[in-house]
Each structure stands twice: as C-alpha cells, then as structure tokens.
Design an enzyme around this catalytic site. Sequence first.
Site, mmCIF file in Angstrom:
data_model
loop_
_atom_site.group_PDB
_atom_site.id
_atom_site.type_symbol
_atom_site.label_atom_id
_atom_site.label_comp_id
_atom_site.label_asym_id
_atom_site.label_seq_id
_atom_site.Cartn_x
_atom_site.Cartn_y
_atom_site.Cartn_z
ATOM 1 N N ARG A 76 1.267 -43.834 -48.947
ATOM 2 C CA ARG A 76 0.708 -43.104 -47.790
ATOM 3 C C ARG A 76 0.261 -41.729 -48.294
ATOM 4 O O ARG A 76 0.966 -41.109 -49.086
ATOM 5 C CB ARG A 76 1.743 -42.950 -46.649
ATOM 6 C CG ARG A 76 1.988 -44.253 -45.895
ATOM 7 C CD ARG A 76 2.830 -44.017 -44.650
ATOM 8 N NE ARG A 76 2.070 -43.391 -43.582
ATOM 9 C CZ ARG A 76 2.621 -42.925 -42.452
ATOM 10 N NH1 ARG A 76 3.936 -43.015 -42.263
ATOM 11 N NH2 ARG A 76 1.889 -42.379 -41.504
ATOM 12 N N LYS A 107 1.710 -35.205 -36.921
ATOM 13 C CA LYS A 107 1.141 -36.353 -36.206
ATOM 14 C C LYS A 107 0.005 -35.928 -35.279
ATOM 15 O O LYS A 107 0.087 -34.893 -34.618
ATOM 16 C CB LYS A 107 2.259 -37.035 -35.414
ATOM 17 C CG LYS A 107 1.895 -38.278 -34.653
ATOM 18 C CD LYS A 107 1.232 -39.339 -35.488
ATOM 19 C CE LYS A 107 2.034 -39.748 -36.705
ATOM 20 N NZ LYS A 107 1.283 -40.628 -37.633
ATOM 21 N N ASP A 140 4.526 -33.093 -41.650
ATOM 22 C CA ASP A 140 4.439 -33.976 -42.818
ATOM 23 C C ASP A 140 4.032 -33.213 -44.061
ATOM 24 O O ASP A 140 4.232 -33.671 -45.176
ATOM 25 C CB ASP A 140 3.447 -35.108 -42.541
ATOM 26 C CG ASP A 140 4.020 -36.021 -41.469
ATOM 27 O OD1 ASP A 140 3.933 -35.667 -40.288
ATOM 28 O OD2 ASP A 140 4.598 -37.061 -41.834
ATOM 29 N N ARG A 176 9.300 -44.361 -41.950
ATOM 30 C CA ARG A 176 8.234 -43.380 -41.781
ATOM 31 C C ARG A 176 8.894 -42.036 -41.508
ATOM 32 O O ARG A 176 10.116 -41.933 -41.422
ATOM 33 C CB ARG A 176 7.205 -43.767 -40.722
ATOM 34 C CG ARG A 176 7.641 -44.658 -39.605
ATOM 35 C CD ARG A 176 8.610 -44.004 -38.657
ATOM 36 N NE ARG A 176 8.108 -42.729 -38.183
ATOM 37 C CZ ARG A 176 8.836 -41.761 -37.707
ATOM 38 N NH1 ARG A 176 10.154 -41.888 -37.613
ATOM 39 N NH2 ARG A 176 8.318 -40.639 -37.290
HETATM 40 O O1 MRU Z 1 3.215 -41.416 -39.254
HETATM 41 P P1 MRU Z 1 4.652 -40.977 -39.215
HETATM 42 O O2 MRU Z 1 5.448 -41.604 -38.128
HETATM 43 O O3 MRU Z 1 5.289 -41.104 -40.585
HETATM 44 O O4 MRU Z 1 4.542 -39.440 -38.915
HETATM 45 C C1 MRU Z 1 5.694 -38.660 -38.731
HETATM 46 C C2 MRU Z 1 5.390 -37.405 -38.064
HETATM 47 O O5 MRU Z 1 4.276 -36.936 -38.039
HETATM 48 C C3 MRU Z 1 6.500 -36.730 -37.420
HETATM 49 O O6 MRU Z 1 6.030 -35.939 -36.383
HETATM 50 C C4 MRU Z 1 7.329 -35.855 -38.233
HETATM 51 O O7 MRU Z 1 7.355 -34.628 -37.721
HETATM 52 C C5 MRU Z 1 7.127 -35.561 -39.609
HETATM 53 S S1 MRU Z 1 8.555 -36.118 -40.376
HETATM 54 C C6 MRU Z 1 9.940 -35.230 -39.811
#
Ligand code: MRU
Length: 363
Positions: free
Chosen positions: A90, A253, A242, A53
């Site tokens: 995703r 997130k 993301d 992830r």
């Molecule tokens: O759902 P995830 O664990 O894939 O989400 C990841 C994030 O949101 C992280 O905070 C991240 O900043 C993005 S990837 C460096």
Amino acid sequence: MNINGKPWRTIWLEPDSRTVSIIDQTQLPHHFEIVRLTTADEAVLAIRNMLVRGAPLIGAAAAYGVFLGLLADSSDAGLGAVCAKLVQARPTAINLRWAVERMKTVLAPLPPQERLDAAREEAAMICEEDVRLNEALGKHGLRLIEEQYQRKGRPVNILTHCNAGWLATVDWGTALAPIFKAQQAGIPLHVWVDETRPRNQGAHLTAWELAAAGIDHHLIADNSGGHLMRQGQVDLCIVGTDRTTACGDVCNKIGTYLKALAAADNGVPFYVALPGSTIDWTLEDGLAIPIEERAEEEVLWVTGLTEDGQVRRVRIAPEQTRAANPAFDVTPARLVTGLITERGICAASKEGLLTLFPSQSLG
Ligand code: MRU
C-alpha cells in the site's frame, strides 16, 4: 483491548513461532475471525486487501511479513525480495516503509543463518513499541479531553473520522487512545463516529470498538459533521494520520480535510494523534504524498448485514456508472490545532515537531 472481558491485540505470533495471526478486519463488525499468515505473500495480501489496515498496524504486519519471508529464504536475495514486495503493498501509510527499512537495517548486516531469530525479535519489538507509544500519546491526549470537561461541565463531544482505534494499531489506537484513557479516568464523553465512506471503517470498526468498550457514541453520515459543529455539538475533533510531513501536513482517510475545514470555520479544536513512526521526515509538503487510488467497486458497492443475518454486497449505483476512489486526502498544517504524540502535544509545524523530536534537526 478487551472484547467480552478477554484482552486482544490485532497481531501476534503463535506459539509455533512460524505463524502470525491477525484479526480479519474485513469481516467486522458482523464476524470476528482470526486469519493465520504463514508466508510473506499472505502478509502482502492481508495488507493490500485490508484484512489489516491503519498505518501503525500496517507497519507491524509488514515487519512480521519480513520475518515470514525469511522463513522461506534468509539469503541476501531473499531479504531484498521480501522487502521490495512488502513496501509496494500500500502506498500512503509511511509506517510500512518505516518498518521494512527498520527490519532491513537490523537484518542486512547479519549472516543469513542469524536473520530469522533477529527478525522475529525485531518484529516483536516493533509491536511492543507501538503499544507503548500509543498508550503514551493517549495519556497526553487525555489532557485535552479533561480541559474540555472542566470548561463545559458536561459530557465532552468528540468527533472522529475513519478508524484510528486499537484495530488500526497493535493496541490502544491513536485517535481513540485519549478516548479510552478518558473513559478509564471517569470523564463523561460521547463520540460522533463518521461512517467514513467508501469502506465505512467508522461504521464497521470504530463503532464496534466503542460499543465493545461501552463508550457512548452515535454513528453519523459523513456529511453531518459540519452541521453538528455549527450547532455547538462538537467540542473536539481527534483523528489519526497515515503520514505526517516534517512541516505538520497530515494525510489521512479521505474526508478528513473537509472536517478540518468545518472545524476551523467553527472554532472547534482539530487534533491529530500519531506515534513518531507516522512522521515522514523526508517530506515537507503534504501534496507530495502518494495518494492511494483504490478499486471503484468500493464506491459502487456496499457490504452489510441483511435482515435475515446474511452478510451481502449490494450495488448502489447504475450499471454504467463509473467511480473514482482516492483513499486519502491531505489536511494542511494551518488547519490542525495540534499534534498529539507519545512525547507530548505540539504545534503542527516544523518548529513544533522539532521541539518534541530534536534529533531530526540534525538529519
Ligand atoms: O485505509 P485505512 O483504513 O488503512 O486508513 C486508516 C486511516 O486513515 C485512519 O484514519 C487512521 O487514522 C490512520 S491509522 C491510525
């Protein structure tokens, strides 16, 4: 990065050139397990079920997923099918689409018999680039931590959300890259780690990374950040993303937005670290980003280690209670102090991004 003195990356091709290995992040921090992927379907599941992830790592895994798909079928139809399957794994992290498109652009014009070698090379290149870009953005972000240290003359307190460390990328991480660089530069620092419900990537992954690196940190409940900022105990927030729009809105997130609001109210600089592959140049408004809605079990149940050393899931809400689980939120550019990229630090705005990525103004 190193674990017990041994260097690791999050994804690699085995010497048989047909097997892709990953660290299974669903098992951390209690178990360190390697999973071997040999088919595109396994790569899709690894992404969907979050064995891998983090936006940049999802991109790298998708690139290798295309390669695994071509092992079985390198025809035009095979290439089209594997790419279609992977982009649906995703919805929010743009690196997934970016990596699959890049693979398709390189592979589609080639005759089928040449595609496999080219896919292997391109996926490896995506991984190498990711490492290089994250290290570069880490050096730029280091400046911000140095400035805070010079101004305050005591350990710098940094708050981060979710996991944007090396586990979220191929290596180095995004938000944590400046922190690793600061540690190497000998700057005293301390990290507030948001636990990041519902999946607890902060507690499970960021805390594990920082502990392995010997960086001073405290895990905090997600609701603590605002209080700590009001108390003057946060000098800087650095988070990942993301997907970042062409105007600097940041999708990260769930819970990131609340931290940005609290930071703005308390005059705490709020930075977002990202490689260029995380920018969606086709979108201006962050509210247009598809937000992944994940299973309600992630909210209703938590996983942890029992006192007798067993990893167990326990339900934390009544039987009849339902849960909603939006996995990401969008922080508007106006709440973001700056974007830390491999090309330098810029304002979270169209103008700011175009100063660092001028070729995008042509498209
Ligand atoms: O759902 P995830 O664990 O894939 O989400 C990841 C994030 O949101 C992280 O905070 C991240 O900043 C993005 S990837 C460096």
